[in-house]
Design an enzyme around this catalytic site. Structure first.
Site, PDB file in Angstrom:
ATOM      1  N   ARG A 110      -9.851  -4.550  20.997  1.00 54.83           N
ATOM      2  CA  ARG A 110      -8.884  -5.366  20.265  1.00 54.83           C
ATOM      3  C   ARG A 110      -7.562  -5.338  21.019  1.00 54.83           C
ATOM      4  NH1 ARG A 110      -7.761  -3.539  14.119  1.00 54.83           N
ATOM      5  NH2 ARG A 110      -6.460  -2.089  15.265  1.00 54.83           N
ATOM      6  N   TYR A 145       4.483  -5.643  17.452  1.00 54.74           N
ATOM      7  CA  TYR A 145       4.686  -4.874  16.220  1.00 54.74           C
ATOM      8  C   TYR A 145       5.507  -3.615  16.518  1.00 54.74           C
ATOM      9  CZ  TYR A 145       3.731  -1.627  12.457  1.00 54.74           C
ATOM     10  OH  TYR A 145       3.875  -0.701  11.459  1.00 54.74           O
ATOM     11  N   PHE A 157       1.642   7.730  11.834  1.00 59.38           N
ATOM     12  CA  PHE A 157       0.445   7.452  12.615  1.00 59.38           C
ATOM     13  C   PHE A 157      -0.448   6.603  11.696  1.00 59.38           C
ATOM     14  CE2 PHE A 157       1.080   9.509  16.743  1.00 59.38           C
ATOM     15  CZ  PHE A 157       2.413   9.821  16.549  1.00 59.38           C
ATOM     16  N   LYS A 177       9.605  -2.616  15.479  1.00 56.27           N
ATOM     17  CA  LYS A 177      10.034  -1.396  14.772  1.00 56.27           C
ATOM     18  C   LYS A 177      11.038  -0.605  15.615  1.00 56.27           C
ATOM     19  CE  LYS A 177       7.493  -1.487  10.947  1.00 56.27           C
ATOM     20  NZ  LYS A 177       7.910  -1.177   9.583  1.00 56.27           N
ATOM     21  N   ALA A 187       7.120  -5.123   5.859  1.00 59.39           N
ATOM     22  CA  ALA A 187       6.902  -5.466   7.272  1.00 59.39           C
ATOM     23  C   ALA A 187       5.550  -6.144   7.430  1.00 59.39           C
ATOM     24  CB  ALA A 187       6.923  -4.223   8.149  1.00 59.39           C
ATOM     25  N   TYR A 232       0.821  -1.226   0.000  1.00 59.16           N
ATOM     26  CA  TYR A 232       0.000   0.000   0.000  1.00 59.16           C
ATOM     27  C   TYR A 232       0.855   1.277   0.000  1.00 59.16           C
ATOM     28  CZ  TYR A 232      -3.103   3.441   2.313  1.00 59.16           C
ATOM     29  OH  TYR A 232      -3.803   4.561   2.676  1.00 59.16           O
TER      30      TYR A 232
HETATM   31  N1  UFG Z   1     -11.143  -0.551  14.273  1.00 60.38           N
HETATM   32  C1  UFG Z   1     -12.474  -0.891  14.408  1.00 60.38           C
HETATM   33  N2  UFG Z   1     -13.006  -1.735  13.478  1.00 60.38           N
HETATM   34  C2  UFG Z   1     -12.300  -2.202  12.408  1.00 60.38           C
HETATM   35  C3  UFG Z   1     -10.941  -1.839  12.286  1.00 60.38           C
HETATM   36  C4  UFG Z   1     -10.388  -1.012  13.240  1.00 60.38           C
HETATM   37  O1  UFG Z   1     -13.129  -0.500  15.371  1.00 60.38           O
HETATM   38  O2  UFG Z   1     -12.865  -2.963  11.591  1.00 60.38           O
HETATM   39  C5  UFG Z   1     -10.551   0.385  15.243  1.00 60.38           C
HETATM   40  C6  UFG Z   1      -9.320  -0.181  15.943  1.00 60.38           C
HETATM   41  O3  UFG Z   1      -9.665  -0.910  17.080  1.00 60.38           O
HETATM   42  C7  UFG Z   1      -8.547   1.105  16.240  1.00 60.38           C
HETATM   43  C8  UFG Z   1      -8.914   2.044  15.063  1.00 60.38           C
HETATM   44  O4  UFG Z   1     -10.104   1.505  14.527  1.00 60.38           O
HETATM   45  O5  UFG Z   1      -9.051   1.692  17.402  1.00 60.38           O
HETATM   46  C9  UFG Z   1      -7.869   2.070  13.983  1.00 60.38           C
HETATM   47  O6  UFG Z   1      -7.517   0.723  13.659  1.00 60.38           O
HETATM   48  P1  UFG Z   1      -6.669   0.337  12.376  1.00 60.38           P
HETATM   49  O7  UFG Z   1      -6.608  -1.151  12.335  1.00 60.38           O
HETATM   50  O8  UFG Z   1      -7.200   1.027  11.169  1.00 60.38           O
HETATM   51  O9  UFG Z   1      -5.256   0.958  12.662  1.00 60.38           O
HETATM   52  P2  UFG Z   1      -4.289   0.749  13.927  1.00 60.38           P
HETATM   53  O10 UFG Z   1      -4.429   2.010  14.723  1.00 60.38           O
HETATM   54  O11 UFG Z   1      -4.479  -0.514  14.627  1.00 60.38           O
HETATM   55  O12 UFG Z   1      -2.891   0.572  13.235  1.00 60.38           O
HETATM   56  C10 UFG Z   1      -2.293   1.529  12.496  1.00 60.38           C
HETATM   57  C11 UFG Z   1      -1.275   0.889  11.573  1.00 60.38           C
HETATM   58  C12 UFG Z   1      -0.138   0.340  12.335  1.00 60.38           C
HETATM   59  C13 UFG Z   1       0.403   1.385  13.266  1.00 60.38           C
HETATM   60  C14 UFG Z   1      -0.685   1.877  14.160  1.00 60.38           C
HETATM   61  C15 UFG Z   1      -0.187   2.875  15.148  1.00 60.38           C
HETATM   62  O13 UFG Z   1      -1.862  -0.144  10.837  1.00 60.38           O
HETATM   63  O14 UFG Z   1       0.858  -0.044  11.450  1.00 60.38           O
HETATM   64  O15 UFG Z   1      -1.681   2.432  13.365  1.00 60.38           O
HETATM   65  O16 UFG Z   1      -0.880   2.569  16.308  1.00 60.38           O
HETATM   66  F1  UFG Z   1       1.348   0.871  14.054  1.00 60.38           F
END
Ligand code: UFG
Length: 325
Positions: free
Chosen positions: A282, A141, A169, A145, A75, A12
């Site tokens: 989660r 994760y 972020f 890093k 990664a 991506y």
């Molecule tokens: N979430 C939902 N439903 C979903 C997907 C996500 O409620 O179907 C919530 C998650 O619990 C979280 C927020 O939406 O609170 C964002 O989740 P993402 O999975 O979109 O992103 P993350 O914050 O988990 O992760 C991203 C990047 C990582 C990075 C991180 C920094 O994917 O590589 O941000 O915290 F490390």
């Protein structure tokens, strides 16, 4: 012409980077094992298929090509998966990167821009995170890093490697021209999941946790457009031309949105009613992550061009309505 190796350039963020590099007049070679990336996303340079864990493949690559700089996006990057299978994360993200650094060192390649993450910080103790915030990752994760960032510090001192670790972020959005976009299987990220749901695809949308200490109980994140990330990489690569050492920069918009606010913005952009169900928290999710990116603005001259959530979602919606892969 600057020749840049983009490790993970079929993924991506890497694919958006390859396009930005080509636009900037650089020659691009993509190295990718296609485990999560897409052959069709490699449109701005040759693709060399291979894995960072295969050191001989890397040695062959550096023997047959002369690179001026490396950008490293390969990664595993899912927080919850890293909690379930930490060895996979340390192997891919740490051992794989060590192989790359070692081969770069022997080939005399001295510049690296590395995809790091806000996950290195852990749970924030200030409203916005700047680079001086403590680094206490709460999931493997983020820990993987941070280990690489430590290797980069040591490599700067020992071998003179110049590096910039860019702590993203939440990367979001897609190429406004629609050539490339976000496409993971399975999709775990919030914005694509919301948009797939709006299109009647994917499994039912879940909101993970509504009992966080935030304005509506759902997690707050700082969403930054993928093209703005790519622009920061280009600036970081130029910065390394005349700056030694291992540098770290946060990359975020500085604005936090809750999960519910993202869903609401997506309703407005798509004109679709978007339903969801509540699910437990989660594993590994910090409640709030918002960047202070002043250093990237002041030192690199970074000026993000997508400043609000609807504009970011608009580009992602454009892609999801007509994905090319
Ligand atoms: N979430 C939902 N439903 C979903 C997907 C996500 O409620 O179907 C919530 C998650 O619990 C979280 C927020 O939406 O609170 C964002 O989740 P993402 O999975 O979109 O992103 P993350 O914050 O988990 O992760 C991203 C990047 C990582 C990075 C991180 C920094 O994917 O590589 O941000 O915290 F490390």
């Amino acid at each position: 012409m600057t020749h840049v190796l983009v490790c993970g350039g079929a993924g991506y963020i890497g694919a958006h980077m390859a396009k930005a590099l080509a636009r900037a007049g650089c020659k691009v070679t993509v190295f990718d094992n296609l485990s999560t990336g897409h052959r069709a996303a490699v449109q701005w340079g040759e693709l060399v298929e291979g894995d960072l864990l295969d050191k001989e493949a890397l040695e062959r690559l550096f023997k047959t090509h002369r690179f001026d700089a490396v950008m490293h996006f390969c990664a595993l990057s899912q927080v919850a998966e890293s909690v379930r299978d930490p060895y996979a994360y340390y192997r891919n993200n740490v051992v794989g990167t060590l192989n790359l650094l070692d081969v770069m060192h022997h080939a005399g390649v001295k510049q690296l821009v590395f995809s790091s993450t806000a996950a290195v910080y852990g749970v924030p103790t200030t409203d916005k995170l700047d680079e001086s915030h403590s680094t206490l990752p709460i999931n493997p994760y983020g820990a993987s890093k941070l280990m690489v960032e430590t290797m980069l510090e040591d490599a700067a001192k020992a071998y003179g490697l110049r590096s910039a670790a860019l702590r993203y972020f939440n990367a979001a959005g897609a190429d406004p021209e629609g050539d490339i976009g976000e496409s993971h299987t399975p999709e775990t990220h919030l914005i694509p999941n919301v948009l797939l749901h709006a299109l009647g695809m994917g499994e039912g949308l879940k909101v993970f946790g509504d009992d966080y200490a935030t304005r509506d109980g759902t997690c707050v994140r700082d969403y930054v457009h993928v093209n703005d990330l790519a622009a920061a990489h280009l600036l970081a690569m130029r910065h390394l031309d005349d700056h030694e050492g291992a540098h770290r920069f946060n990359l975020g918009s500085g604005s936090g949105y809750t999960v519910m606010e993202v869903i609401e913005a997506a309703r407005k952009v798509t004109g679709k009613s978007i339903s969801f169900s509540l699910a437990p928290r989660r594993a590994g999710d910090p409640p709030v992550l918002v960047a202070d990116s002043k250093r990237a603005v002041e030192v690199l001259g970074w000026r993000p061009s997508f400043v609000d959530m609807p504009a970011i979602i608009e580009t992602a919606w454009h892609w999801h309505c007509k994905p090319r892969y």
